[in-house]
Design an enzyme around this catalytic site. Structure first.
Site, PDB file in Angstrom:
ATOM      1  N   GLU A  40       0.819  -1.212   0.000  1.00 12.98           N
ATOM      2  CA  GLU A  40       0.000   0.000   0.000  1.00 12.98           C
ATOM      3  C   GLU A  40       0.850   1.256   0.000  1.00 12.98           C
ATOM      4  O   GLU A  40       0.516   2.251  -0.646  1.00 12.98           O
ATOM      5  CB  GLU A  40      -0.966  -0.004   1.193  1.00 12.98           C
ATOM      6  CG  GLU A  40      -2.069  -1.044   1.086  1.00 12.98           C
ATOM      7  CD  GLU A  40      -2.958  -0.865  -0.153  1.00 12.98           C
ATOM      8  OE1 GLU A  40      -2.986   0.237  -0.725  1.00 12.98           O
ATOM      9  OE2 GLU A  40      -3.594  -1.848  -0.571  1.00 12.98           O
ATOM     10  N   TYR A 128      -6.113   6.960   3.511  1.00 11.13           N
ATOM     11  CA  TYR A 128      -6.258   5.876   2.530  1.00 11.13           C
ATOM     12  C   TYR A 128      -5.531   4.609   3.010  1.00 11.13           C
ATOM     13  O   TYR A 128      -6.124   3.515   3.070  1.00 11.13           O
ATOM     14  CB  TYR A 128      -5.713   6.279   1.139  1.00 11.13           C
ATOM     15  CG  TYR A 128      -5.537   5.038   0.302  1.00 11.13           C
ATOM     16  CD1 TYR A 128      -6.646   4.424  -0.287  1.00 11.13           C
ATOM     17  CD2 TYR A 128      -4.295   4.392   0.191  1.00 11.13           C
ATOM     18  CE1 TYR A 128      -6.527   3.227  -0.980  1.00 11.13           C
ATOM     19  CE2 TYR A 128      -4.168   3.193  -0.490  1.00 11.13           C
ATOM     20  CZ  TYR A 128      -5.284   2.619  -1.073  1.00 11.13           C
ATOM     21  OH  TYR A 128      -5.169   1.422  -1.732  1.00 11.13           O
ATOM     22  N   ASP A 146      -9.621   6.378  -3.031  1.00 11.50           N
ATOM     23  CA  ASP A 146      -8.451   6.816  -3.779  1.00 11.50           C
ATOM     24  C   ASP A 146      -8.932   7.368  -5.118  1.00 11.50           C
ATOM     25  O   ASP A 146     -10.155   7.519  -5.325  1.00 11.50           O
ATOM     26  CB  ASP A 146      -7.456   5.661  -3.961  1.00 11.50           C
ATOM     27  CG  ASP A 146      -7.946   4.632  -4.980  1.00 11.50           C
ATOM     28  OD1 ASP A 146      -9.164   4.620  -5.282  1.00 11.50           O
ATOM     29  OD2 ASP A 146      -7.121   3.862  -5.495  1.00 11.50           O
TER      30      ASP A 146
END
Ligand code: SF4
Length: 338
Positions: A40, A128, A146
């Protein structure tokens, strides 16, 4: 699984589509929260194809949080070399050290925390990433947003300029709690592979029937204008007697912070520099900056010995500068080796 048809959007259809069509990405084959977190952080500003390369490199170099926490930050930067946005690597290193602290000192005893709020409190983790890791690694009911999800939402709802709050609210309402990680990834996968910015393939979209913007999808959302600043720079690279360029470690708070490279100066090229050897012009683009670097080689040999480039982390721009130098006749005639 209970599904609701808010705005007519069929969650079951999207999840079925995701189950059948998801790309085989390496971090989707693991339950290890550290490996998922690494993916991520990398994907924040790196394309998936390059992210895969760097993810393998990082996992090999730092298979656990502990292995990163006990390594110097310079070795993290070296492994991150070429991935760009190096502050991510420095913050990841800080995160690993923070998580390794005993809970009596405010840390997490070496285990990544599971909740959205705790993840959000870690260095380098924004909303996020906190929601993505909480849902994918720990199955927490957190909806992430996102650019891909924003685009899908804008088209489904026919909104030109949805605010973050509106996108988050839409994502929260539609979150499938029992499969939160899969749901978040399904929306992002749809945005990345079907509901793409320029050529959405609505005929293959599992949620076409609920899409209010499908008659003219590329109008949604309205494109944001990114201001790109043009910057002129110059550098005059000195070499040592062994043929290594003299490089310095950059201030950790500036551009390419913590990386090594020659001194790069902003502004027009000074007249006096033209007495040195001109090696060429290097162009380099970042998201908000377009850089033109005039590269010169100093005719003076440094009395200091430089660290070989293979031992320090350098940016892609610095590598381009060295390549430009290597391409000169002057470099060949001097038999400079690095
Ligand atoms: S129907 Fe088209 S515009 Fe709407 S979500 Fe699907 S791919 Fe995107």
């Amino acid at each position: 699984m209970s599904v609701v048809a808010l705005s007519g959007l069929s969650q079951a259809k999207l999840l079925d589509w995701y189950d059948a069509n998801q790309r085989p990405l390496p971090w989707r084959e693991t339950d290890d929260p550290w490996a998922i977190l690494l993916s991520e952080i990398l994907l924040q500003q790196t394309q998936v194809s390059r992210g895969i390369v760097f993810w393998h490199r990082m996992i090999e170099a730092f298979p656990t949080i502990q292995s990163m926490a006990t390594s110097p930050v310079d070795s993290v930067l070296k492994a991150w070399e070429g991935a760009g946005y190096y502050s991510r690597a420095r913050r990841l290193h800080a995160l690993s050290q923070y998580v390794m602290l005993p809970s009596s000192e405010g840390g997490y005893d070496g285990l990544l925390p599971q909740s959205y709020e705790s993840l959000l409190s870690l260095p380098g983790i924004g909303p996020y990433t906190a929601a993505a890791v909480a849902s994918i690694a720990f199955r927490q009911p957190s909806a992430c947003i996102d650019g891909n999800i924003r685009r899908v939402m804008a088209r489904q709802q026919k909104k030109l300029e949805p605010t973050n709050r509106q996108v988050q609210s839409w994502a929260d309402q539609h979150l499938v709690h029992q499969r939160s990680g899969d749901w978040n990834q399904a929306l992002m996968e749809l945005g990345a592979t079907v509901c793409t910015p320029q050529k959405p393939q609505c005929q293959h979209c599992p949620i076409e029937s609920s899409c209010q913007g499908r008659e003219g999808p590329t109008a949604y959302p309205k494109a944001k204008k990114t201001k790109v600043k043009e910057v002129t720079l110059w550098t005059c690279v000195e070499f040592d007697s062994r043929g290594n360029p003299i490089v310095h470690q950059r201030d950790k708070d500036g551009l390419f912070g913590g990386l090594w490279g020659p001194q790069i100066n902003e502004g027009d090229v000074p007249e006096a520099i033209h007495e040195q050897v001109f090696a060429g012009v290097v162009k380099h683009k970042l998201s908000h900056r377009s850089m033109t670097v005039h590269v010169f080689i100093s005719t003076k040999t440094s009395t200091k010995l430089a660290l070989p480039l293979s031992e320090v982390a350098t940016s892609v721009l610095d590598q381009k500068i060295i390549e430009a130098i290597k391409g000169t006749d002057y470099f060949s005639s001097k038999s400079v080796t690095e």
